[in-house]
Design a protein around this motif. Structure first.
Motif, mmCIF file in Angstrom:
data_model
loop_
_atom_site.group_PDB
_atom_site.id
_atom_site.type_symbol
_atom_site.label_atom_id
_atom_site.label_comp_id
_atom_site.label_asym_id
_atom_site.label_seq_id
_atom_site.Cartn_x
_atom_site.Cartn_y
_atom_site.Cartn_z
ATOM 1 N N GLY A 251 -69.167 -0.286 -16.569
ATOM 2 C CA GLY A 251 -69.670 -1.633 -16.948
ATOM 3 C C GLY A 251 -70.771 -1.968 -15.981
ATOM 4 O O GLY A 251 -71.221 -1.572 -15.066
ATOM 5 N N ASN A 252 -71.151 -3.513 -16.147
ATOM 6 C CA ASN A 252 -72.317 -4.069 -15.336
ATOM 7 C C ASN A 252 -71.924 -4.478 -13.773
ATOM 8 O O ASN A 252 -73.025 -4.731 -13.354
ATOM 9 C CB ASN A 252 -72.745 -5.268 -16.159
ATOM 10 N N SER A 253 -70.795 -4.167 -13.396
ATOM 11 C CA SER A 253 -70.597 -4.571 -12.070
ATOM 12 C C SER A 253 -70.406 -3.297 -11.295
ATOM 13 O O SER A 253 -70.090 -3.082 -10.240
ATOM 14 C CB SER A 253 -69.305 -5.146 -11.909
ATOM 15 N N SER A 254 -70.813 -2.050 -12.149
ATOM 16 C CA SER A 254 -70.916 -0.868 -11.497
ATOM 17 C C SER A 254 -72.318 -0.285 -11.493
ATOM 18 O O SER A 254 -73.166 -0.675 -12.430
ATOM 19 C CB SER A 254 -70.132 0.149 -12.230
ATOM 20 N N ALA A 255 -72.755 0.605 -10.539
ATOM 21 C CA ALA A 255 -73.905 1.229 -10.409
ATOM 22 C C ALA A 255 -74.013 2.579 -9.453
ATOM 23 O O ALA A 255 -72.877 2.826 -9.071
ATOM 24 C CB ALA A 255 -74.715 0.433 -10.021
ATOM 25 N N THR A 256 -74.937 3.333 -9.875
ATOM 26 C CA THR A 256 -75.347 4.208 -8.819
ATOM 27 C C THR A 256 -76.590 4.574 -8.281
ATOM 28 O O THR A 256 -77.564 3.841 -9.104
ATOM 29 C CB THR A 256 -74.899 5.660 -9.251
ATOM 30 N N GLY A 257 -76.927 4.959 -7.199
ATOM 31 C CA GLY A 257 -78.183 4.926 -6.575
ATOM 32 C C GLY A 257 -78.447 5.859 -5.325
ATOM 33 O O GLY A 257 -77.568 6.561 -5.006
ATOM 34 N N VAL A 258 -79.578 5.690 -4.887
ATOM 35 C CA VAL A 258 -80.128 6.480 -3.733
ATOM 36 C C VAL A 258 -80.946 5.622 -3.060
ATOM 37 O O VAL A 258 -81.771 4.562 -3.386
ATOM 38 C CB VAL A 258 -81.222 7.568 -4.275
ATOM 39 N N ALA A 259 -80.884 5.612 -1.648
ATOM 40 C CA ALA A 259 -81.737 4.779 -0.736
ATOM 41 C C ALA A 259 -82.050 5.674 0.542
ATOM 42 O O ALA A 259 -81.356 6.527 0.810
ATOM 43 C CB ALA A 259 -80.537 3.919 -0.064
ATOM 44 N N PHE A 260 -83.231 5.233 0.953
ATOM 45 C CA PHE A 260 -83.895 5.760 2.213
ATOM 46 C C PHE A 260 -83.890 4.799 3.195
ATOM 47 O O PHE A 260 -84.039 3.576 2.947
ATOM 48 C CB PHE A 260 -85.066 6.358 2.191
ATOM 49 N N THR A 261 -83.272 5.067 4.419
ATOM 50 C CA THR A 261 -83.465 4.033 5.436
ATOM 51 C C THR A 261 -84.779 3.708 5.920
ATOM 52 O O THR A 261 -84.877 2.442 6.449
ATOM 53 C CB THR A 261 -82.700 4.396 6.818
ATOM 54 N N ARG A 262 -85.869 4.400 5.648
ATOM 55 C CA ARG A 262 -87.238 3.888 5.681
ATOM 56 C C ARG A 262 -87.857 4.585 4.749
ATOM 57 O O ARG A 262 -87.336 5.591 4.253
ATOM 58 C CB ARG A 262 -87.682 4.738 7.128
ATOM 59 N N ARG A 332 -79.469 8.605 14.698
ATOM 60 C CA ARG A 332 -80.864 8.554 15.517
ATOM 61 C C ARG A 332 -81.907 9.358 14.768
ATOM 62 O O ARG A 332 -82.956 10.110 15.145
ATOM 63 C CB ARG A 332 -80.813 8.830 16.922
ATOM 64 N N ASP A 333 -81.750 9.119 13.216
ATOM 65 C CA ASP A 333 -82.899 9.625 12.153
ATOM 66 C C ASP A 333 -82.797 9.028 11.108
ATOM 67 O O ASP A 333 -81.721 8.319 10.639
ATOM 68 C CB ASP A 333 -82.489 11.055 12.272
ATOM 69 N N MET A 334 -83.934 8.906 10.178
ATOM 70 C CA MET A 334 -83.958 8.429 8.911
ATOM 71 C C MET A 334 -83.076 9.097 8.055
ATOM 72 O O MET A 334 -83.125 10.531 8.000
ATOM 73 C CB MET A 334 -85.291 8.567 8.409
ATOM 74 N N GLN A 335 -82.392 8.312 7.233
ATOM 75 C CA GLN A 335 -81.224 8.837 6.432
ATOM 76 C C GLN A 335 -81.568 8.790 4.819
ATOM 77 O O GLN A 335 -82.452 7.933 4.451
ATOM 78 C CB GLN A 335 -79.934 8.451 6.708
ATOM 79 N N ASP A 336 -81.034 9.848 4.226
ATOM 80 C CA ASP A 336 -81.247 9.659 2.817
ATOM 81 C C ASP A 336 -79.885 9.595 2.126
ATOM 82 O O ASP A 336 -78.995 10.624 2.421
ATOM 83 C CB ASP A 336 -81.863 11.229 2.256
ATOM 84 N N ILE A 337 -79.454 8.565 1.366
ATOM 85 C CA ILE A 337 -78.045 8.167 0.934
ATOM 86 C C ILE A 337 -77.943 8.006 -0.212
ATOM 87 O O ILE A 337 -78.701 7.429 -1.161
ATOM 88 C CB ILE A 337 -77.893 6.950 1.882
ATOM 89 N N GLU A 338 -76.750 8.793 -0.839
ATOM 90 C CA GLU A 338 -76.360 8.425 -2.454
ATOM 91 C C GLU A 338 -75.011 7.694 -2.199
ATOM 92 O O GLU A 338 -74.262 7.646 -1.331
ATOM 93 C CB GLU A 338 -75.827 9.712 -2.888
ATOM 94 N N PHE A 339 -75.024 6.620 -3.159
ATOM 95 C CA PHE A 339 -73.748 5.817 -3.107
ATOM 96 C C PHE A 339 -73.736 5.622 -4.676
ATOM 97 O O PHE A 339 -74.326 5.463 -5.690
ATOM 98 C CB PHE A 339 -74.261 4.523 -2.482
ATOM 99 N N THR A 340 -72.407 4.878 -4.990
ATOM 100 C CA THR A 340 -71.919 4.600 -6.223
ATOM 101 C C THR A 340 -71.037 3.247 -6.009
ATOM 102 O O THR A 340 -70.500 2.908 -5.002
ATOM 103 C CB THR A 340 -70.922 5.416 -6.738
ATOM 104 N N VAL A 341 -71.472 2.127 -7.034
ATOM 105 C CA VAL A 341 -70.824 1.003 -6.816
ATOM 106 C C VAL A 341 -69.696 1.085 -7.962
ATOM 107 O O VAL A 341 -70.274 1.359 -9.149
ATOM 108 C CB VAL A 341 -71.863 -0.135 -7.198
#
Length: 889
Positions: A251-262, A332-341
């Motif tokens: 539903g609309n309170s759920s999601a998936t995504g990718v984030a980079f810290t920079r 101590r490095d830039m990160q590539d992150i995957e997440f789910t809500v």
């Protein structure tokens, strides 16, 4: 059997980031995040050792491994309160690969594992969302049917598109539960019809199939290719990560995504990423739905009208931003992150060191030093030296559309645009008129050198990464694509026949030597910038390295380019390249074809002032830096005419009958010229050639010293020495010429005489040769050929097969063979210095610009490496990294 399962979740973990060799990258960092107390779905990692067992056991899962996995799943059940395969509150699993280093998209994943005709009803009841449950089931059947059972996913997509069209749904909209149920039945019928196999209802059978499929994907074609391109050893294998599913499609309170810290493109210190509401991970990859920006600023910058995560889910966004900051500080490095809500709850599915452009890597490293996160040494160590090629050459603007008409091997980086020409002479004529051209040849030869130098780029339809065209182009720093087998060069009709295009002489193409693509027409370029962060990283690197970095340069233009890139001298000047320019080739041919010493000396007298001017130009550009000049090396046949037209032309110029000319050419023919009459053997047979070159060198040294005021200390290198007596013979003649020039000029000249070690015998007898030689320069191109008994020009026909079949890991002409060729270099270095402890040692083959080879040179204590001008910054950085490693050890 050893421990093959490591569990993690809810604040506890077996293992962590340090265990990447055992747990793979994904598993090690999941364990690390769990140990930090971050919200990670509980799971277990099957070690990479189990992958080795799987292949040793004929691609079957060991029963002991299955027992350990089941015990690990019991821990997940305890953490979640759910049971795998249960008809109430079922536990669903994700099964993902996890190699030691990131191989994005190369191996397989299975999500929603554990669903069947019974558990889907339980999931619908538990989630209070039948649409979600049946959508998840159809996703699972499609993914499992593709990854495990082997039916192409497009067959499932066709059914889905047909069903949506029949019911009037848009492709990117969700269907009702009952519609998804019909799709599920259609999928199961498809598997039965196409494969004659029913979709497995037993969750444990599903699990074993998925784990085996992930292990098997380590050896799929794309994974093998990726490993070869990135030098990842096959024996590492992959781990497998089995986790409790969390759902971004609830539903609309759920999601998936990718984030980079920079920002991975620019290095800007701002959160960067995208997400999809009510979606699972594969929806992002599929590209059916357009993702939304995570931050509000990114949404504004892109002009998007859909809300950012920062606005849509402010509390979750705040938690994500805080976790990103914590992970970057921790690693101590830039990160590539995957997440789910999942219904407003944030779950972390992956973190890893983020892949980034070279420009971003420079900025991140410099910024993190200023932020106090890392020291200078770590900043220098984080930049991949080979990636500097992205910065040192013009590149195609990434925003433009490419009309690709062919492709080959990316032999020399950078991009260039020009009109098509088919001969070296046409290239030279065009350059003299100020026109930019691309030289097209089926394959190049030394006789093309003047045209190659005049061209903006080179394209050949034959040859490999170590072919003549590739090696020379890299040395000149011009873009080159070789082995473009998808294209045909029709010399007779002066046409280039590519994919969807036939071009004639004068038509414009663009060569991308970094990707191997050939493009039609003019394409906008981005010019390199070597200031700012780049300059700071290189300054730090120069302060840390021990070895000096020289360049291989044959012309003042090459030398100037190399000095601009930080070269500290010339480690190899190949004098033979000077004889192909202009009228020189005619004089050279006259000299070779002369039948008496007197005739040869008359021609050499004509060549002397030309050589003297060449060397004086190099000495002036280098202005006091060391310059190593190699005496004539290649077999004489390379300078001789080959075609009927050329033979007739040379015969006429020399006043010879064409028949007599052909007889003379036949007499000079060699069956195996690479091992024939070349190098020092020429100087012994025709000492007048070496004497002319020595006089040109010493007279140029006098001229340059007077012009610049800086002392010139030439280093004269005698090639292909295998016997000390060979060097003694030639050295005596060089010394005699030096004495004569010093008397004539009334000026003392310091100089060194040494040899190029390129024969196994020379390496083994280095202690004897060192009695006469003041320096050794390791010619690793020929030392590799003579050690392996492999012709570099022919190796591309079979070395790729050797790599694909695991016979060798690397092409020994690209990265040094440490065990064989390297051992000979080590022996020669040790024995040479035993005789002469001040012996200067360097390397001047293609390997002088290869980072792995440079590390070896640091390990054995060479004084310098020498490489092509455009690889000088790469060598500077690699030499610094090698010195850092040696100090740490």
């Amino acid at each position: 059997m050893a421990k093959l399962i490591y569990s993690f979740g809810f604040g506890r973990a077996e293992g962590g980031a340090k265990d990447v060799e055992v747990l793979g990258g994904k598993g090690a960092h999941l364990a690390e995040m769990a140990g930090l107390g971050l919200p990670v779905p509980p799971g277990l990692t099957v070690t990479a050792d189990a992958c080795s067992h799987y292949y040793a056991n004929e691609r079957r899962l060991d029963e002991e491994l299955k027992k350990q996995i089941i015990s690990g799943i019991a821990l997940i059940e305890g953490e979640t309160g759910r049971r795998f395969g249960a008809s109430e509150k079922p536990l669903l699993l994700s099964v993902r690969s996890g190699a030691r280093v990131s191989m994005p998209g190369m191996m397989d994943t299975v999500l929603n594992l554990g669903l069947n005709d019974e558990t889907v009803e339980a999931l619908a009841e538990d989630s209070k969302d039948a649409r979600f449950a049946w959508d998840s089931y159809r996703r699972f059947i499609q993914m499992y049917g593709d990854v495990v059972m082997g039916l192409d996913h497009e067959a499932f997509e066709e059914i889905l598109e047909d069903e949506k069209a029949r019911r009037g749904y848009e492709l990117d909209t969700e269907m009702a539960a009952e519609d998804w149920q019909e799709v599920v039945e259609a999928y199961k019928h498809l598997l039965d019809e196409e494969l004659g196999a029913a979709f497995p209802q037993d969750p444990h059978a599903q699990l074993w199939g998925a784990v085996g499929a992930v292990f098997s994907s380590w050896m799929n074609a794309r994974a093998i290719t990726y490993r070869q391109l990135h030098n990842i050893p096959e024996h590492w294998g992959t781990a497998v990560n089995i986790q409790a599913m969390v759902f971004g499609n609830l539903g609309n309170s759920s999601a998936t995504g990718v984030a980079f810290t920079r920002n991975p493109s620019t290095g800007e210190a701002a959160l960067y990423g995208e997400f999809l509401v009510n979606a699972q991970g594969e929806d992002v990859v599929a590209g059916i739905r357009t993702p939304q920006s995570i931050t509000e600023q990114a949404r504004i910058d892109s002009g998007a009208d859909r809300p950012s995560m920062e606005k849509l889910m402010p509390d979750v966004f705040a938690e994500l931003r805080a976790i990103c900051a914590r992970l970057e500080s921790h690693y101590r490095d830039m990160q590539d992150i995957e997440f789910t809500v999942e219904r407003g709850r944030l779950w972390m599915l992956q973190t890893r060191a983020a892949k980034r452009s070279t420009r971003a890597a420079m900025k991140v490293a410099v910024d993190m030093v200023e932020e106090g996160l890392i020291k200078h040494e770590e900043a220098v160590s984080r930049i991949d030296p080979s990636s500097l090629d992205q910065l040192l050459h013009p590149t195609i603007d990434p925003r433009v559309n490419r009309q690709v008409i062919g492709h080959g091997l990316p032999a020399s980086p950078g991009a260039a645009t020009g009109a098509i020409v088919f001969t070296a002479e046409e290239a030279v004529a065009a350059a003299e008129e100020g026109r930019k051209v691309i030289l097209l040849r089926v394959e190049t030869s030394p006789e093309d050198i003047h045209g190659m130098h005049a061209a903006e780029a080179i394209l050949t339809t034959r040859g490999g990464m170590t072919s003549h065209a590739a090696v020379v182009a890299r040395g000149m720093g011009i873009p080159c694509v070789v082995g473009a087998g998808t294209m045909r060069i029709d010399i007779r009709n002066e046409q280039l026949i590519g994919t969807g295009a036939t071009l004639k002489k004068g038509d414009v193409i663009t060569i991308d030597g970094s990707s191997g693509q050939v493009l039609k027409g003019v394409v906008p370029m981005v010019q390199p910038e070597l200031s700012g962060d780049f300059a700071r990283i290189m300054k730090w690197a120069d302060e840390m390295r021990r070895m000096t970095v020289r360049t291989n340069a044959d012309t003042p233009a090459d030398a100037r380019a190399a000095r601009a890139f930080g070269a500290e001298g010339i480690g190899l000047c190949r004098t033979e390249h000077m004889f192909f320019e202009g009228e020189r080739i005619h004089v050279m041919r006259e000299m070779i074809l002369a039948e008496s010493e007197e005739g040869r000396r008359r021609c050499l007298d004509k060549l002397l002032p030309m050589q003297r001017d060449d060397f004086a130009g190099l000495f002036c550009v280098m202005h006091g830096l060391p310059v190593t000049i190699r005496l004539l090396d290649p077999p004489l046949h390379e300078f001789l005419p080959k075609t009927d037209g050329e033979i007739a032309e040379v015969a006429s110029a020399m006043g010879m009958e064409e028949k007599a000319m052909r007889e003379r050419l036949d007499a000079l023919h060699e069956f195996n010229p690479m091992l024939g009459h070349r190098g020092c053997r020429l100087a012994i047979s025709y000492p007048e050639i070496a004497e002319m070159q020595a006089r040109a060198i010493f007279e140029a040294a006098v001229e340059a010293a007077r012009e610049t005021g800086a002392p010139v200390v030439p280093e004269i290198m005698v090639p292909l020495v295998g016997l000390r007596s060979e060097l003694d013979y030639i050295k005596a003649r060089i010394d005699a010429v030096a004495e004569a020039v010093m008397q004539e000029a009334s000026m003392a000249i310091d100089y060194l005489i040494g040899t190029m070690i390129e024969l196994p015998r020379a390496a083994l007898r280095a202690h004897v040769i060192a009695e006469a030689a003041q320096f050794f320069s390791f010619g690793t191109n020929d030392l590799t050929q003579t050690t392996f008994g492999i012709s570099r020009d022919d190796a591309s026909a079979f070395l790729p097969t050797y790599q694909r079949k695991g016979i060798i890991e690397h092409d020994p002409f690209i990265s040094l063979d440490f065990d064989g060729v390297g051992e000979l270099i080590r022996i020669a270095a040790e024995r040479g210095r035993r005789t002469r402890n001040d012996m200067k040692l360097g390397i001047c083959g293609e390997h002088g610009g290869d980072p792995a080879s440079i590390h070896f040179c640091e390990e054995i204590g060479l004084d310098y490496v020498s490489c092509s001008p455009f690889r000088v910054p790469i060598a500077r950085l690699a030499a610094a990294q090698a010195a850092i490693v040696m100090r740490a050890n």
